[in-house]
Structure formats: C-alpha cells, structure tokens
Design an enzyme around this catalytic site. Structure first.
Site, PDB file in Angstrom:
ATOM      1  N   MET A 247      51.356   6.808  46.952  1.00 38.44           N
ATOM      2  CA  MET A 247      51.084   8.248  47.037  1.00 38.44           C
ATOM      3  C   MET A 247      52.272   9.063  46.525  1.00 38.44           C
ATOM      4  SD  MET A 247      48.006   8.409  47.791  1.00 38.44           S
ATOM      5  CE  MET A 247      48.013  10.183  47.673  1.00 38.44           C
TER       6      MET A 247
ATOM      7  N   ASP B 105      52.198  25.117  34.559  1.00 35.30           N
ATOM      8  CA  ASP B 105      52.726  26.397  35.030  1.00 35.30           C
ATOM      9  C   ASP B 105      53.682  27.024  34.016  1.00 35.30           C
ATOM     10  OD1 ASP B 105      53.259  28.507  36.971  1.00 35.30           O
ATOM     11  OD2 ASP B 105      55.220  27.555  37.186  1.00 35.30           O
TER      12      ASP B 105
END
Length: 165
Positions: free
Chosen positions: A113, A128
């Site tokens: 993860m 972004d």
C-alpha cells in the site's frame, strides 16, 4: 480464493492483528502513468514549466505520501519504512511519464500500500503542477509490480508486462 483479511467473523471492517507475525524484510514496487500531450511533456522535460521542477516535486510528494499511508488508508498499520524511492521517467514516444516507487522495511506487515500510494500521489502531483496547461491528462493504470517477503510469499507481474501499463 483467499479470504479477505480486513473483515472479522461478524463481517465488520477491522485492522489485522500482526502482533504474532515474524519480522521479515519486506519490499514492494508499484508503477503509475500520467499521459499528456507532447507539449506538456516537453515543458516538464525541458525544465521550462513555470511551476518549477515537476519531477523533483512529484518525487518528494511520493516519498511523503508513502510515509503517511497509514493516515490515508483507514486500516493500514503505521510502518517504519527503511527505504522509499520514487523514479520518474519521461516516455516521449508514448506522451507519458512512468513512475516507479519502491518501499522497503523490516517488519510484520507488507509495504504494498505504501508503494501504491507513493506512485499514486506522485502522479497526482504531476497532474496538479500541469493542470494549468492541460486539464485532460490521464492518470493510470496504477498497479503493484512486485512484492517480496512475508507469509504470503513473493509476487511479480510478468517481466513482459512491466512498463507496458
């Protein structure tokens, strides 16, 4: 098929108890892609992007994200990572950036993860930083490439499939 580990006998979500597991060296590698126009990719590669060094910022964001995975994904354990690496590679022939993250530790639970989070947040950071010049960039696929260590053993996507995304 293996049963889900984050569901208790009552069918409720819970954090897996790893207290009895042995500490072993564990490592995971994940990848993500950001596809964009050749003009946007050229801005990044040439260093002419008005927001600065996109790759350096994405690399730092990915490293920071791996360290905060337990805070982002509800049932993840806080881990003492010994290594986080985020590599970014421009692939101009495909108008994309490939991100490969590697996470490592000696512990009782895996780092899949953390590797996936690092790659994902690095990709989001590229988006972004570049959204002012291109809003239709595509993030994905994002996937685990390999993991080593732990009770469930090793996993690796076929080498023929690595980097294909």
């Amino acid at each position: 098929m293996t049963e889900l580990t984050h569901i208790n006998a009552s069918g409720e979500a819970n954090m897996v108890d790893v207290s009895e597991k042995a500490e072993t060296v564990r490592e995971a590698k994940a990848e993500a892609f950001v596809t964009m126009s050749d003009q946007t990719l050229q801005l990044i590669v040439s260093g002419q992007h008005h927001k600065g060094d996109v790759f350096a910022t994405a690399r730092i964001a990915g490293i920071q994200a791996a360290k905060k995975t337990w805070d982002l994904i509800p049932l993840c354990h806080p881990l003492l990572l010994s290594k986080v690496e985020v590599q970014l590679e421009a692939q101009p022939e495909l108008n994309r950036v490939r991100i490969v993250s590697t996470c490592k530790l000696a512990g009782k639970t895996g780092v899949e993860m953390e590797a996936l989070t690092a790659a994902s947040v690095a990709a989001l950071t590229i988006y972004d930083m570049c959204k002012a010049v291109q809003k239709d960039m595509v993030i994905g696929p994002i996937r685990l490439l390999e993991k080593r260590g732990g009770k469930s053993g090793d996993f690796q996507v076929s080498t023929a499939d690595q980097g294909e995304g």
